[in-house]
Design a protein around this motif. Structure first.
Motif, PDB file in Angstrom:
ATOM      1  N   UNK A 205      19.690  26.499  45.583  1.00  0.00           N
ATOM      2  CA  UNK A 205      21.095  26.153  45.188  1.00  0.00           C
ATOM      3  C   UNK A 205      21.622  26.980  44.717  1.00  0.00           C
ATOM      4  N   UNK A 206      21.064  27.516  43.170  1.00  0.00           N
ATOM      5  CA  UNK A 206      22.243  27.883  42.396  1.00  0.00           C
ATOM      6  C   UNK A 206      22.804  29.617  42.969  1.00  0.00           C
ATOM      7  N   UNK A 207      22.090  29.989  43.518  1.00  0.00           N
ATOM      8  CA  UNK A 207      22.184  31.305  44.011  1.00  0.00           C
ATOM      9  C   UNK A 207      23.476  31.158  45.217  1.00  0.00           C
ATOM     10  N   UNK A 208      23.005  30.613  45.837  1.00  0.00           N
ATOM     11  CA  UNK A 208      24.268  29.948  47.380  1.00  0.00           C
ATOM     12  C   UNK A 208      25.627  29.423  46.784  1.00  0.00           C
ATOM     13  N   UNK A 209      25.478  28.832  45.305  1.00  0.00           N
ATOM     14  CA  UNK A 209      26.523  28.470  44.942  1.00  0.00           C
ATOM     15  C   UNK A 209      27.138  29.124  44.395  1.00  0.00           C
ATOM     16  N   UNK A 210      26.443  30.362  43.269  1.00  0.00           N
ATOM     17  CA  UNK A 210      27.502  31.505  42.537  1.00  0.00           C
ATOM     18  C   UNK A 210      28.007  32.208  44.013  1.00  0.00           C
ATOM     19  N   UNK A 211      27.947  32.174  45.788  1.00  0.00           N
ATOM     20  CA  UNK A 211      27.928  33.541  45.687  1.00  0.00           C
ATOM     21  C   UNK A 211      29.308  31.983  46.882  1.00  0.00           C
ATOM     22  N   UNK A 212      29.365  31.643  46.738  1.00  0.00           N
ATOM     23  CA  UNK A 212      30.296  30.283  47.257  1.00  0.00           C
ATOM     24  C   UNK A 212      31.580  31.094  46.685  1.00  0.00           C
ATOM     25  N   UNK A 213      31.083  30.772  45.132  1.00  0.00           N
ATOM     26  CA  UNK A 213      32.323  31.327  44.117  1.00  0.00           C
ATOM     27  C   UNK A 213      32.626  32.212  44.281  1.00  0.00           C
ATOM     28  N   UNK A 214      32.272  32.978  44.283  1.00  0.00           N
ATOM     29  CA  UNK A 214      32.569  34.548  44.183  1.00  0.00           C
ATOM     30  C   UNK A 214      33.432  34.481  45.134  1.00  0.00           C
ATOM     31  N   UNK A 215      33.009  34.192  46.703  1.00  0.00           N
ATOM     32  CA  UNK A 215      34.152  34.382  47.995  1.00  0.00           C
ATOM     33  C   UNK A 215      34.728  33.636  47.668  1.00  0.00           C
ATOM     34  N   UNK A 216      35.218  32.184  46.887  1.00  0.00           N
ATOM     35  CA  UNK A 216      36.391  31.735  46.744  1.00  0.00           C
ATOM     36  C   UNK A 216      36.891  33.036  45.628  1.00  0.00           C
ATOM     37  N   UNK A 217      36.948  33.476  44.488  1.00  0.00           N
ATOM     38  CA  UNK A 217      37.213  34.396  44.144  1.00  0.00           C
ATOM     39  C   UNK A 217      38.130  35.339  44.408  1.00  0.00           C
ATOM     40  N   UNK A 218      37.092  35.528  45.773  1.00  0.00           N
ATOM     41  CA  UNK A 218      38.358  37.024  46.127  1.00  0.00           C
ATOM     42  C   UNK A 218      39.173  36.206  47.355  1.00  0.00           C
ATOM     43  N   UNK A 219      39.025  35.951  48.137  1.00  0.00           N
ATOM     44  CA  UNK A 219      39.356  35.202  48.729  1.00  0.00           C
ATOM     45  C   UNK A 219      41.333  34.561  47.825  1.00  0.00           C
ATOM     46  N   UNK A 220      40.977  33.940  46.554  1.00  0.00           N
ATOM     47  CA  UNK A 220      42.451  33.997  46.176  1.00  0.00           C
ATOM     48  C   UNK A 220      43.272  35.101  45.286  1.00  0.00           C
ATOM     49  N   UNK A 221      42.089  35.893  45.372  1.00  0.00           N
ATOM     50  CA  UNK A 221      42.771  37.310  45.121  1.00  0.00           C
ATOM     51  C   UNK A 221      43.684  37.995  46.140  1.00  0.00           C
ATOM     52  N   UNK A 222      43.311  37.585  47.001  1.00  0.00           N
ATOM     53  CA  UNK A 222      43.547  37.904  48.451  1.00  0.00           C
ATOM     54  C   UNK A 222      45.129  36.484  48.941  1.00  0.00           C
ATOM     55  N   UNK A 223      44.929  36.138  48.889  1.00  0.00           N
ATOM     56  CA  UNK A 223      46.309  35.380  48.497  1.00  0.00           C
ATOM     57  C   UNK A 223      47.102  35.860  47.971  1.00  0.00           C
ATOM     58  N   UNK A 224      47.111  35.688  46.241  1.00  0.00           N
ATOM     59  CA  UNK A 224      47.774  36.947  45.347  1.00  0.00           C
ATOM     60  C   UNK A 224      48.488  37.824  46.242  1.00  0.00           C
ATOM     61  N   UNK A 225      47.472  38.412  46.273  1.00  0.00           N
ATOM     62  CA  UNK A 225      48.502  40.415  46.802  1.00  0.00           C
ATOM     63  C   UNK A 225      49.162  39.931  48.039  1.00  0.00           C
ATOM     64  N   UNK A 226      48.282  39.540  48.921  1.00  0.00           N
ATOM     65  CA  UNK A 226      49.353  39.180  50.378  1.00  0.00           C
ATOM     66  C   UNK A 226      51.038  38.618  49.443  1.00  0.00           C
ATOM     67  N   UNK A 227      50.782  36.851  48.933  1.00  0.00           N
ATOM     68  CA  UNK A 227      52.087  37.109  47.720  1.00  0.00           C
ATOM     69  C   UNK A 227      52.986  38.257  46.927  1.00  0.00           C
ATOM     70  N   UNK A 228      52.732  38.648  46.638  1.00  0.00           N
ATOM     71  CA  UNK A 228      53.329  39.748  45.972  1.00  0.00           C
ATOM     72  C   UNK A 228      53.137  40.834  46.567  1.00  0.00           C
ATOM     73  N   UNK A 229      53.361  41.027  47.776  1.00  0.00           N
ATOM     74  CA  UNK A 229      53.223  42.099  48.805  1.00  0.00           C
ATOM     75  C   UNK A 229      54.743  41.787  49.998  1.00  0.00           C
ATOM     76  N   UNK A 230      54.501  40.448  50.065  1.00  0.00           N
ATOM     77  CA  UNK A 230      56.143  39.317  50.602  1.00  0.00           C
ATOM     78  C   UNK A 230      57.027  39.666  49.444  1.00  0.00           C
ATOM     79  N   UNK A 231      56.836  39.567  48.349  1.00  0.00           N
ATOM     80  CA  UNK A 231      58.374  39.521  47.362  1.00  0.00           C
ATOM     81  C   UNK A 231      58.625  40.420  47.019  1.00  0.00           C
TER      82      UNK A 231
END
Length: 231
Positions: A205-231
């Motif tokens: 459960x601990x490792x699964x939770x870690x990988x979920x957080x890592x995936x969310x962090x990666x998606x957040x980076x992608x969203x931020x990068x897309x927003x910067x490109x649109x500007x």
């Protein structure tokens, strides 16, 4: 208690120490009580604040009254003496107090004196018995005495060391930080055992939770990068 000699003394004391709730009528000398107290006062504390006061209780009637402050304190009146652990650090985790308690109990066991930690569920009642000021924190009582002849506590069940301990060893044999690449084998290793409860263990459960957080962090980076490109 059999005398313990050599380097293994502390380790053997830790291994053999048990919660003692049945006491003989043998009195504990004042010298031994002072030895125990001296060990407690030498315990480590944050910034060496030593946020404790030790109150020794030997009067039988007072011990009886003190026992009324805890839900599981029936053994306290039969102890040779008790030590009330009082602290000025109200509302804070009593890690320092826990260290002092461990020192007190191990020092007692070194003298063949058993002990048991007891929680005061009704601290106000317990404070009244010992006339402890209201602004001080008081929840812990340690009872002490030589074990009664019929006292043969069973060794407590302990979780084996391997599931609790994990070492990350570098190429040179030294401890090193765990890298992301190193986590995948750990993640794969801890699978659901369908032959038992069918539920994942804590490590899985601990490792699964870690990988979920890592995936969310990666998606957040992608969203931020897309927003910067649109500007």
């Amino acid at each position: 208690m059999q005398e313990i000699k050599g380097k293994a003394q502390v380790a053997e004391l830790i291994r053999t120490q048990r919660a003692t709730r049945q006491y003989s009528q043998q009195a504990v000398s004042e010298e031994n009580i002072r030895t125990i107290l001296n060990a407690g006062r030498r315990a480590q504390s944050s910034k060496n604040t030593q946020p404790w006061q030790f109150i020794v209780v030997r009067d039988r009637e007072t011990l009886k009254q003190l026992a009324e402050g805890g839900m599981y304190a029936a053994h306290v009146p039969h102890a040779a003496f008790a030590i009330a652990l009082v602290t000025s650090e109200a509302g804070r985790p009593n890690f320092d107090l826990g260290q002092a308690a461990a020192y007190l109990q191990l020092a007692a066991w070194d003298l063949g004196i058993g002990s048991c930690i007891t929680w005061m569920h009704y601290p106000e009642k317990a404070k009244e018995v010992l006339h402890i000021p209201a602004d001080l924190e008081f929840h812990v009582v340690l009872s002490f005495g030589y074990p009664a002849p019929q006292e043969h506590p069973q060794p407590p069940k302990r979780t084996v060391a391997n599931p609790l301990m994990k070492w990350c060893i570098g190429n040179a044999g030294h401890r090193s930080p765990i890298l992301l690449n190193d986590l995948w084998p750990l993640f794969v290793k801890h699978k659901v055992d369908s032959k038992t409860s069918g539920l994942p263990n804590n490590a899985f459960v601990g490792h699964l939770f870690f990988w979920c957080l890592l995936l969310l962090w990666y998606l957040l980076l992608l969203t931020t990068a897309q927003g910067a490109t649109e500007k």
